[in-house]
Motif scaffolding. Structure first.
Motif, PDB file in Angstrom:
ATOM      1  N   ASP A  14       0.807  -1.216   0.000  1.00  0.00           N
ATOM      2  CA  ASP A  14       0.000   0.000   0.000  1.00  0.00           C
ATOM      3  C   ASP A  14       0.847   1.275   0.000  1.00  0.00           C
ATOM      4  O   ASP A  14       0.460   2.283  -0.603  1.00  0.00           O
ATOM      5  N   ARG A  45       1.784   1.809  -3.545  1.00  0.00           N
ATOM      6  CA  ARG A  45       0.595   2.182  -4.318  1.00  0.00           C
ATOM      7  C   ARG A  45       0.275   3.666  -4.120  1.00  0.00           C
ATOM      8  O   ARG A  45      -0.127   4.358  -5.062  1.00  0.00           O
ATOM      9  N   LYS A  68      -2.355   9.874  -9.196  1.00  0.00           N
ATOM     10  CA  LYS A  68      -3.755   9.620  -8.837  1.00  0.00           C
ATOM     11  C   LYS A  68      -4.538   9.051 -10.013  1.00  0.00           C
ATOM     12  O   LYS A  68      -5.387   8.160  -9.840  1.00  0.00           O
ATOM     13  N   SER A  69      -4.255   9.519 -11.216  1.00  0.00           N
ATOM     14  CA  SER A  69      -5.005   9.047 -12.389  1.00  0.00           C
ATOM     15  C   SER A  69      -4.796   7.556 -12.623  1.00  0.00           C
ATOM     16  O   SER A  69      -5.735   6.830 -12.975  1.00  0.00           O
ATOM     17  N   ARG A 125      -3.736   5.356 -10.237  1.00  0.00           N
ATOM     18  CA  ARG A 125      -4.285   4.658  -9.070  1.00  0.00           C
ATOM     19  C   ARG A 125      -5.806   4.531  -9.177  1.00  0.00           C
ATOM     20  O   ARG A 125      -6.373   3.465  -8.914  1.00  0.00           O
ATOM     21  N   ASP A 126      -6.469   5.588  -9.593  1.00  0.00           N
ATOM     22  CA  ASP A 126      -7.928   5.558  -9.711  1.00  0.00           C
ATOM     23  C   ASP A 126      -8.384   4.631 -10.843  1.00  0.00           C
ATOM     24  O   ASP A 126      -9.421   3.969 -10.723  1.00  0.00           O
ATOM     25  N   ARG A 127      -7.623   4.581 -11.916  1.00  0.00           N
ATOM     26  CA  ARG A 127      -7.961   3.710 -13.039  1.00  0.00           C
ATOM     27  C   ARG A 127      -7.823   2.244 -12.662  1.00  0.00           C
ATOM     28  O   ARG A 127      -8.533   1.372 -13.150  1.00  0.00           O
ATOM     29  N   GLY A 128      -6.841   1.955 -11.781  1.00  0.00           N
ATOM     30  CA  GLY A 128      -6.665   0.595 -11.297  1.00  0.00           C
ATOM     31  C   GLY A 128      -5.957  -0.336 -12.253  1.00  0.00           C
ATOM     32  O   GLY A 128      -5.957  -1.551 -12.049  1.00  0.00           O
ATOM     33  N   LEU A 148      -2.329  -2.919  -9.028  1.00  0.00           N
ATOM     34  CA  LEU A 148      -2.937  -2.589 -10.306  1.00  0.00           C
ATOM     35  C   LEU A 148      -3.144  -3.841 -11.153  1.00  0.00           C
ATOM     36  O   LEU A 148      -2.352  -4.787 -11.091  1.00  0.00           O
TER      37      LEU A 148
END
Length: 338
Positions: free
Chosen positions: A66, A69, A74-75, A77-80, A123
């Motif tokens: 974590d 990560r 952020k883009s 991380r949010d997309r995964g 991810l």
């Protein structure tokens, strides 16, 4: 290794070029990762899958870190997802990246490392395969987050990209397993030997420089050229040459392919593809200022510390290219040699 295209050429020419052909595609072809059923990051990564004997298939448990990560943009991380670029079309270059024996899985040390990094960062790995030229188009356009595709760090490339190193860029000598000769890092050990090399490659340039130095000392090394890798191996097994000098990964792959035959071979020593003044490095390649190089490097360092990086390289017979630490934007080939 004055350009990555030269390095790619010598890999394609290298011993054991794959017979499997990846279907030609326009742009980037996506290959899914080993994601969880819910579409998230995988808990496990299988390395060496369907490799045609080139690797020891191993399933590794890869928990998310974590703290790493949290370092991601952020883009992303949010997309995964981590979109991993590999420039292996049309025919691949084993053992680094090629179509597996199931005729669909993109296997090899490069996509396997990308999958391990993605899992460490929490991810889902999405591997996109393309031609070498379209690999960089993908990074430039943002369709690819990071290329894991045997890209050499150069000072010229640093103008557009940021790097996280993960493997040494080495050349190597292949000899018959029964031959006791070893390079030992000293070109003087080549005196009196007959060596095969491919024309127009970085290894030819280095070998001819050594030949010149030996001749200045009243010694010599005989340089031989052959039309294809099979001819080189026939010459080696038949005693017409003593050594073959080429890209370390290609030789690592060829050693696995000869292991069960009548004339098995071995690696008799490696040498930096950048020459004596610099250890060449292979690195994950992202768009400059993307913010990806640091978390990727930290993920590689985590894999180094927990031993899974060593397991990956050992599985693919590439342990002699291991780095002690992944570095962000390490010294690269100077612009005059880029």
């Amino acid at each position: 290794m004055r350009s990555r295209s030269t390095l790619h050429t010598r890999l394609v020419r290298g011993l054991g070029a794959t017979t499997a052909t990846i279907a030609l595609a326009t742009g980037l072809t996506a290959c899914g990762g080993d994601a969880k059923a819910d579409g998230g990051a995988p808990d496990k990564v299988t390395i060496g899958a369907v490799s045609n004997g080139a690797a020891r298939q191993t399933e590794l448990s890869v928990p998310v870190v974590d703290s790493l990560r949290a370092q991601l943009p952020k883009s992303v991380r949010d997309r995964g997802e981590l979109v991993i670029g590999v420039g292996a079309l049309p025919a691949g270059f084993p053992p680094l990246a090629y179509t597996g024996t199931d005729q669909k899985t993109l296997t090899g040390a490069e996509p396997d490392l990308g999958r391990l990094v993605a899992a460490t960062l929490g991810l889902k790995p999405v591997v996109k395969n393309s031609t070498w030229e379209n690999l960089f188009v993908g990074v430039d356009s943002g369709k690819v987050d990071a290329a894991f595709s045997n890209v050499t760090v150069t000072e010229e490339r640093k103008k557009k990209y940021e790097f996280a190193s993960y493997r040494k860029d080495n050349l190597a000598f292949e000899v018959l397993k029964e031959n006791p000769w070893n390079f030992g890092g000293d070109f003087h050990n080549l005196a009196g030997k007959t060596v095969a090399v491919s024309k127009g490659t970085n290894q030819e340039k280095i070998l001819l420089e050594w030949q010149g130095k030996l001749r200045a000392e009243g010694k010599d090394v005989e340089v031989k050229y052959f039309p294809d890798p099979n001819s080189v191996y026939l010459a080696l097994s038949g005693g017409k040459i003593d050594l073959s000098f080429g890209p370390n990964p290609s030789i690592a792959y060829h050693i696995t392919q000869t292991a069960g035959g009548n004339a098995p071979t071995r690696n008799a020593g490696s040498y930096s593809g950048a020459g004596e003044s610099l250890q060449g490095l292979i690195a994950a390649t992202a768009k400059k200022d993307s913010g990806l190089a640091k978390p990727v490097a930290e993920a590689v360092n985590h894999l180094i510390r927990n031993g899974q990086y060593a397991q990956l390289l050992a599985a693919w017979n590439l342990s002699n290219e291991a780095v002690a630490t992944s570095e962000v934007n390490p010294p690269g080939l100077p612009q005059a040699a880029s």
